[in-house]
Design an enzyme around this catalytic site. Sequence first.
Site, short mmCIF file in Angstrom:
data_model
loop_
_atom_site.label_atom_id
_atom_site.label_comp_id
_atom_site.label_asym_id
_atom_site.label_seq_id
_atom_site.Cartn_x
_atom_site.Cartn_y
_atom_site.Cartn_z
N ARG A 96 0.85 -1.19 0.00
CA ARG A 96 0.00 0.00 0.00
C ARG A 96 0.89 1.24 0.00
O ARG A 96 1.68 1.44 0.92
CB ARG A 96 -0.91 -0.01 1.24
CG ARG A 96 -1.73 1.26 1.33
CD ARG A 96 -2.67 1.31 2.53
NE ARG A 96 -3.32 2.60 2.50
CZ ARG A 96 -3.43 3.45 3.52
NH1 ARG A 96 -2.98 3.11 4.72
NH2 ARG A 96 -4.00 4.61 3.36
N HIS A 141 -3.12 10.94 0.57
CA HIS A 141 -2.57 10.70 1.90
C HIS A 141 -1.98 12.02 2.42
O HIS A 141 -0.78 12.14 2.65
CB HIS A 141 -1.54 9.58 1.88
CG HIS A 141 -1.31 8.93 3.22
ND1 HIS A 141 -1.45 7.57 3.44
CD2 HIS A 141 -0.97 9.46 4.41
CE1 HIS A 141 -1.19 7.31 4.72
NE2 HIS A 141 -0.89 8.44 5.33
N GLU A 186 -7.65 8.39 6.14
CA GLU A 186 -7.96 9.00 7.44
C GLU A 186 -8.64 10.37 7.35
O GLU A 186 -8.04 11.39 7.77
CB GLU A 186 -6.70 9.09 8.30
CG GLU A 186 -6.04 7.74 8.54
CD GLU A 186 -4.92 7.79 9.58
OE1 GLU A 186 -4.49 8.88 9.97
OE2 GLU A 186 -4.51 6.70 10.04
N ASN A 328 -7.82 1.97 9.59
CA ASN A 328 -6.54 2.15 10.28
C ASN A 328 -6.82 2.14 11.77
O ASN A 328 -7.71 2.87 12.24
CB ASN A 328 -5.90 3.49 9.92
CG ASN A 328 -5.35 3.52 8.50
OD1 ASN A 328 -5.45 2.53 7.77
ND2 ASN A 328 -4.78 4.64 8.11
N TYR A 330 -4.79 1.91 15.74
CA TYR A 330 -3.55 1.83 16.51
C TYR A 330 -3.77 1.60 17.99
O TYR A 330 -3.02 0.88 18.63
CB TYR A 330 -2.74 3.12 16.32
CG TYR A 330 -2.11 3.25 14.95
CD1 TYR A 330 -0.83 2.75 14.71
CD2 TYR A 330 -2.79 3.85 13.90
CE1 TYR A 330 -0.24 2.85 13.46
CE2 TYR A 330 -2.20 3.95 12.64
CZ TYR A 330 -0.94 3.46 12.42
OH TYR A 330 -0.36 3.56 11.18
N GLU A 397 -3.82 -0.02 8.05
CA GLU A 397 -2.68 0.38 8.89
C GLU A 397 -2.88 -0.17 10.29
O GLU A 397 -4.00 -0.15 10.83
CB GLU A 397 -2.55 1.91 9.01
CG GLU A 397 -1.95 2.59 7.81
CD GLU A 397 -1.81 4.10 8.01
OE1 GLU A 397 -1.61 4.55 9.16
OE2 GLU A 397 -1.90 4.82 7.00
#
Length: 497
Positions: A96, A141, A186, A328, A330, A397
């Site tokens: 990606r 991005h 995002e 994504n 985290y 991600e």
Amino acid sequence: MEMSHLISLLILLSFETFGDSLRFPKNFKFGVATASYQIEGGWNASGKGENIWDRLTHEHPDWVKDHQNGDVACDSYHLWKQDVEMLKYLNVTFYRFSLSWSRILPSGFSNYINPDGVRYYNDLINELLKNGIEPMVTLYHWDLPQPLQEVGGWPNPLLAKYFEDYAKIAFELFGDRVKTWITFNEPPEVCESGYAEGANAPCYKSSGIGDYMCGKTLLLAHARAYHIYDKLYRPKQKGKVGITIDAIWAEPKTNRIKDIKAAERQMQMDLGWWAHPIFSKSGDYPEIMKNRIGNLSKAENFSSSRLPQFTENEIRFIQGSFDFFGLNHYSSWLVSDLKIPVNAPVSHWKDVSVLMQQDPKWKPSAATWLKVVPWGLRKLLNWIKKEYNNPPVYITENGFADFGELNDFGRLDYLKGYLNALLKAILLDGCNVKAYTCWSLMDNMEWRDGYTLKFGLYYVNFTNPKRTRTEKASAEFYKTIIETRTILEDLEQVIVL
Ligand SMILES: *[C@@H]1O[C@H](CO)[C@@H](O)[C@H](O)[C@H]1NC(C)=O
Ligand SMILES: *[C@@H]1O[C@H](CO)[C@@H](O)[C@H](O)[C@H]1NC(C)=O
Ligand SMILES: *[C@@H]1O[C@H](CO)[C@@H](O)[C@H](O)[C@H]1NC(C)=O
Ligand SMILES: *[C@@H]1O[C@H](CO)[C@@H](O)[C@H](O)[C@H]1NC(C)=O
Ligand SMILES: *[C@@H]1O[C@H](CO)[C@@H](O)[C@H](O)[C@H]1NC(C)=O
């Protein structure tokens, strides 16, 4: 024997003794991710135009932690062949990466296409395919061409059309070989960090107003790109188009009703803000978001809601504009209810009205916001499954921040935990997850944190003009996961040997 080889041998031996029960499905895909501004460098090479990150880092070096910039970064503009060699070594199914809009369209507009930008991405895509690696391409991005910022950036509704023009050119140029497209990376960061909190370029502070204007343009821009693909390119190119949304898991801090409601409100007004219009059956923003912002705007004496509404046609245009849900993720937060007085300054935070904290017992990383909470991923995937009728999810991600050590056991431990949680979500909960992407292939320019935080499976020597890359222990670990399609439970014990 080198330390990393010893580790890889131990990892492999342990994998072989592990049972067959907890394996990723056969067609499950593993990849790694990067983004143009964070790795490419060549910021003004061969006709590339200026973007908002070039502008920010050049005008305000002190706004970046180590006063550095992405002028050279990992120099992937020149070293892309090395990147593909690393990808091949890792044995990933896909890579990606994102296109630099300004490298292809220097002014942001479609009136002039820069041949060198086209050449660069053709070379990269062809080299990937030659090595059996699928390209997964992000159109946006975060590196908006500066001329489009000069006319207001994403709060300007006309940008939806200019984005469609850019997307169309990318489909036309590369779509014969690229079969997976991500429109935006995002949106919450694009609009909140960019136009509300002043944290990311262009660093505006218009919370509760500019962020909602940005959001409306962005959702329409996404849908325009999706529909133009559907109409003109899908019949021949037969690819997929989706969007990547980042989300935390919001865990209620207590089991009091108002905290449970606050955590749900947080999910709806951050993830749901973007996902509900696209992935829900009814479309449009979540009801609670429209109600709260509408009611607060009234109490604040605005003439209409600060959340710009969609027309019925726009709601239908956006609803269903996906082939997959890019996610994504985290970390997680503990959420509790917060009362904010109606005369407090206008902000998105006030609209949501929650307090967010992290448990001091959660394992830390080098990033203050990133704590290790694997079970949060499993809960988040189940929330998406329930809320949006189990769409195909690509995790685009997931990764861990440290200070760049080669024996990066913190990252290994993070990947082990999160991949275990993912496996449980797939095998035990029936979550429809099709792909996993580790952020990142290599250490890179971490936005306002500069080069102080590292997320790479590969170390990059940023003081060396050749930007030499060296594999870390986590690279061996991830490679082994890809090859065995399973995860080792007792890895720490093995490593301690
Ligand atoms: C590109 O930028 C560098 C500084 O980063 C400068 O020295 C060089 O002259 C610029 N090249 C062009 C073609 O503008
Ligand atoms: C907003 O106001 C409407 C009526 O004015 C009411 O029905 C709704 O429940 C309110 N929403 C919230 C979240 O307070
Ligand atoms: C809105 O206007 C009313 C009536 O003029 C006033 O009482 C109130 O304080 C205003 N609200 C805010 C948040 O300024
Ligand atoms: C990085 O490269 C510089 C310059 O070549 C070299 O002096 C230094 O030892 C390298 N650092 C590491 C950790 O390899
Ligand atoms: C790559 O992984 C596959 C399983 O996904 C395995 O069959 C193959 O041997 C691996 N290739 C290399 C070069 O390690």
